[in-house]
Design an enzyme around this catalytic site. Structure first.
Site, PDB file in Angstrom:
ATOM      1  N   ASN A 150       6.815  -4.488  -6.391  1.00 27.81           N
ATOM      2  CA  ASN A 150       7.353  -5.746  -5.880  1.00 27.81           C
ATOM      3  C   ASN A 150       7.568  -6.697  -7.048  1.00 27.81           C
ATOM      4  O   ASN A 150       6.627  -7.318  -7.541  1.00 27.81           O
ATOM      5  CB  ASN A 150       6.373  -6.364  -4.866  1.00 27.81           C
ATOM      6  CG  ASN A 150       6.327  -5.604  -3.560  1.00 27.81           C
ATOM      7  OD1 ASN A 150       7.250  -5.674  -2.756  1.00 27.81           O
ATOM      8  ND2 ASN A 150       5.257  -4.857  -3.343  1.00 27.81           N
ATOM      9  N   THR A 170       3.398  -6.713   6.242  1.00 28.27           N
ATOM     10  CA  THR A 170       4.854  -6.567   6.291  1.00 28.27           C
ATOM     11  C   THR A 170       5.282  -5.117   6.116  1.00 28.27           C
ATOM     12  O   THR A 170       4.874  -4.449   5.165  1.00 28.27           O
ATOM     13  CB  THR A 170       5.512  -7.425   5.195  1.00 28.27           C
ATOM     14  OG1 THR A 170       4.988  -8.758   5.279  1.00 28.27           O
ATOM     15  CG2 THR A 170       7.018  -7.454   5.363  1.00 28.27           C
ATOM     16  N   HIS A 174       5.581   0.438   4.147  1.00 34.13           N
ATOM     17  CA  HIS A 174       4.850  -0.817   3.960  1.00 34.13           C
ATOM     18  C   HIS A 174       5.322  -1.519   2.697  1.00 34.13           C
ATOM     19  O   HIS A 174       5.573  -0.889   1.667  1.00 34.13           O
ATOM     20  CB  HIS A 174       3.348  -0.561   3.879  1.00 34.13           C
ATOM     21  CG  HIS A 174       2.542  -1.765   4.231  1.00 34.13           C
ATOM     22  ND1 HIS A 174       2.417  -2.854   3.380  1.00 34.13           N
ATOM     23  CD2 HIS A 174       1.843  -2.086   5.356  1.00 34.13           C
ATOM     24  CE1 HIS A 174       1.670  -3.776   3.958  1.00 34.13           C
ATOM     25  NE2 HIS A 174       1.306  -3.348   5.149  1.00 34.13           N
ATOM     26  N   HIS A 175       5.465  -2.862   2.786  1.00 32.69           N
ATOM     27  CA  HIS A 175       5.968  -3.643   1.655  1.00 32.69           C
ATOM     28  C   HIS A 175       5.028  -3.560   0.451  1.00 32.69           C
ATOM     29  O   HIS A 175       5.423  -3.842  -0.681  1.00 32.69           O
ATOM     30  CB  HIS A 175       6.154  -5.101   2.080  1.00 32.69           C
ATOM     31  CG  HIS A 175       7.360  -5.744   1.469  1.00 32.69           C
ATOM     32  ND1 HIS A 175       7.673  -5.634   0.123  1.00 32.69           N
ATOM     33  CD2 HIS A 175       8.338  -6.518   2.009  1.00 32.69           C
ATOM     34  CE1 HIS A 175       8.775  -6.308  -0.129  1.00 32.69           C
ATOM     35  NE2 HIS A 175       9.210  -6.849   0.993  1.00 32.69           N
ATOM     36  N   ALA A 176       3.772  -3.179   0.660  1.00 34.60           N
ATOM     37  CA  ALA A 176       2.845  -3.030  -0.457  1.00 34.60           C
ATOM     38  C   ALA A 176       3.272  -1.905  -1.397  1.00 34.60           C
ATOM     39  O   ALA A 176       2.897  -1.889  -2.575  1.00 34.60           O
ATOM     40  CB  ALA A 176       1.429  -2.761   0.064  1.00 34.60           C
TER      41      ALA A 176
END
Length: 497
Positions: free
Chosen positions: A336, A41, A162-164
């Protein structure tokens, strides 16, 4: 015809038997999950500005920005001999991260694909470009996982992150740390706190006990429902349904535009409502309008259409100061930190006799009732903890499968991030809009709203083979809000008389 496109995520850089160092940092469980091929993602943040973009000046600004001082934006992803992913600090080569997008080349590619640029406004061109990125090549893993694409013709910068690296709250805090208020160049933008529909008041022990019992009951019911959604329970097919493999299909992107004042007008007409209640009411009404148009008489009145909403789990709601989030002992940590709520909406035809006689505010009242119950439960915390436990015990592949399955068993994604209240500048250039969306997931419909300076823009990313007309869907949402506003004004006038 096979509608899937070849999108092969690039594996992390593999360093043979790297020695353990204190400088290397392990990935969070959520970060490892977002790096799995099925959920690879990327967050796309579009920032429109008033003045032309100077590419060389922008690169110099980035070199001296807080972005490069944050370890996540100056670290490359590595995997040791045991297969564990870690962050390793590296030198950032700005020219590998910042790209000026050639307008002529974009037109050539669109013409080759059979699309025409004639008559296209800047907003549509930006949306088309981001839609292409959403289903295109992932970020390269031989450098830190972010890029900035400069659309000079449209005066827009597109951040690919990047969602990371972090969630929407983290990244908005990072962005605003490098911005300033338009009317006060020395002041950082105001960081609004999320509103609450409840007023704190003293309660008797009976009321407190009753609330505790409700929390236990709602938590048991909704946590069980969440688990069943992961395992087997799915929505009935509708005109907006996606499913396994949909993340690989071509995308289209449209923008629904709302006035915060209009949303506040609707909110004031429903006791103790919040902007999120209004937003979800608009979603319910807009989807019903759209499905009336796409598949008339195909759905049963009251049919459930289930969405996934992302909920910030940090102790302090709303945005946080970047300096606070980067502290190791901070409760509002970078990264996150969100849970998932499974939020149903119900189809109510605008063409039926019952629908035509109903009050548009009923959509908000139903949304508020459902969301209030969800808030009393521990579903969001349960989903976050469950993901961490599954990740730690069964590994990222199984955790990814669980998240992939719950997406396939629901119909859409919705999120809402609070942006600055006032107009801002970045590097002295006035910002005209802030918009966010994420790359493709198995949903055919994902919606991300960001508020900014009295406005709220919702990016509507769709699989175009499922929803070919996202602009019409955006209009359905806008018309629903205006209909609710009219009803709210009539109710206020009636009460005043």
């Amino acid at each position: 015809m096979n509608r899937k496109t070849a999108r092969k995520p690039l594996p992390p850089v593999s360093i043979p038997s790297p020695p353990a160092t204190d400088a290397d940092e392990p990935l969070t469980p959520a970060g490892r999950m977002f790096l799995q091929p099925e959920l690879d993602t990327v967050i796309h943040c579009a920032i429109g500005v008033q003045n032309p973009l100077d590419v060389d000046a922008i690169k110099e600004i980035i070199r001296n920005s807080l972005l490069l001082k944050h370890p996540r934006f100056s670290s490359v992803l590595v995997r040791d001999e045991h297969g564990r992913e870690r962050w390793r600090r590296t030198e950032v080569e700005i020219d590998r991260h910042v790209f000026a997008v050639d307008a002529a080349e974009r037109r050539r590619r669109r013409a080759a694909a059979g699309d025409s640029d004639e008559g296209g406004c800047a907003e549509r061109k930006v949306n088309d470009y981001i839609a292409g990125l959403s289903a295109g090549e992932p970020l390269r893993s031989d450098k830190p996982l972010w890029e900035i694409h400069l659309l000079t013709e449209e005066r827009c910068a597109v951040l690919r992150i990047h969602h990371a690296l972090g969630d929407g709250i983290s990244l908005m805090s990072m962005l605003l740390a490098d911005c300033r208020k338009s009317d006060n160049p020395d002041a950082i933008p105001t960081l609004p706190a999320a509103e609450s529909g409840r007023r704190r008041r003293r309660r008797s022990w009976v009321a407190t006990a009753a609330e505790l019992v409700m929390m236990v009951v709602y938590s048991l019911v909704y946590c069980l429902e969440f688990t069943l959604r992961v395992l087997c329970v799915g929505d009935r097919r509708t005109g907006i349904s996606g499913g396994a493999g949909t993340e690989l299909w071509p995308r289209k992107l449209a923008t629904a535009k709302f006035s915060i004042e209009d949303m506040k007008t609707v909110k004031s007409a429903v006791a103790n409502a919040t902007i999120n209640d209004v937003l979800f009411g608009v979603i319910a009404s807009g989807l019903s309008r759209y499905l009336d148009h796409r598949t008339p008489n195909a759905l049963k009145e009251g049919q459930q259409i289930t969405g996934m909403a992302m909920v910030n789990l940090r102790p302090q709601s709303g945005l946080q100061e970047l300096s606070d989030m980067m502290k190791s002992n901070s409760a509002a940590k970078w990264g996150n930190r969100f849970g998932i709520l499974v939020l149903p909406v119900f189809y109510h035809s605008h063409h039926s006799e019952e629908g035509s006689n109903s009050n548009p505010l009923d959509f908000v009242k139903r949304a508020k009732k459902m969301i209030d119950r969800k808030k009393k439960s521990l579903e969001a915390h349960f989903s976050y903890k469950l993901c961490n436990i599954v990740m730690s015990t069964l590994g990222p592949k199984f955790a990814c499968k669980c998240n992939y399955d719950i997406i396939c068993n629901t119909s859409f994604t919705i999120s809402n991030v609070l942006g600055p209240k006032e107009e801002i500048t970045i590097a002295g250039n006035p910002v005209t809009f802030l918009r966010v969306n994420t790359s493709s997931i198995p949903h055919a419909l994902t919606m991300h709203m960001v508020s900014y300076a009295g406005r709220a823009d919702m990016q509507i990313l769709v699989a175009k083979d499922v929803i070919p007309d996202p602009e019409f869907l955006a209009k359905c949402f806008e018309d629903s809000l205006m209909e609710m506003k009219t009803a709210a004004e009539k109710a206020a006038a009636a009460a005043a008389s």
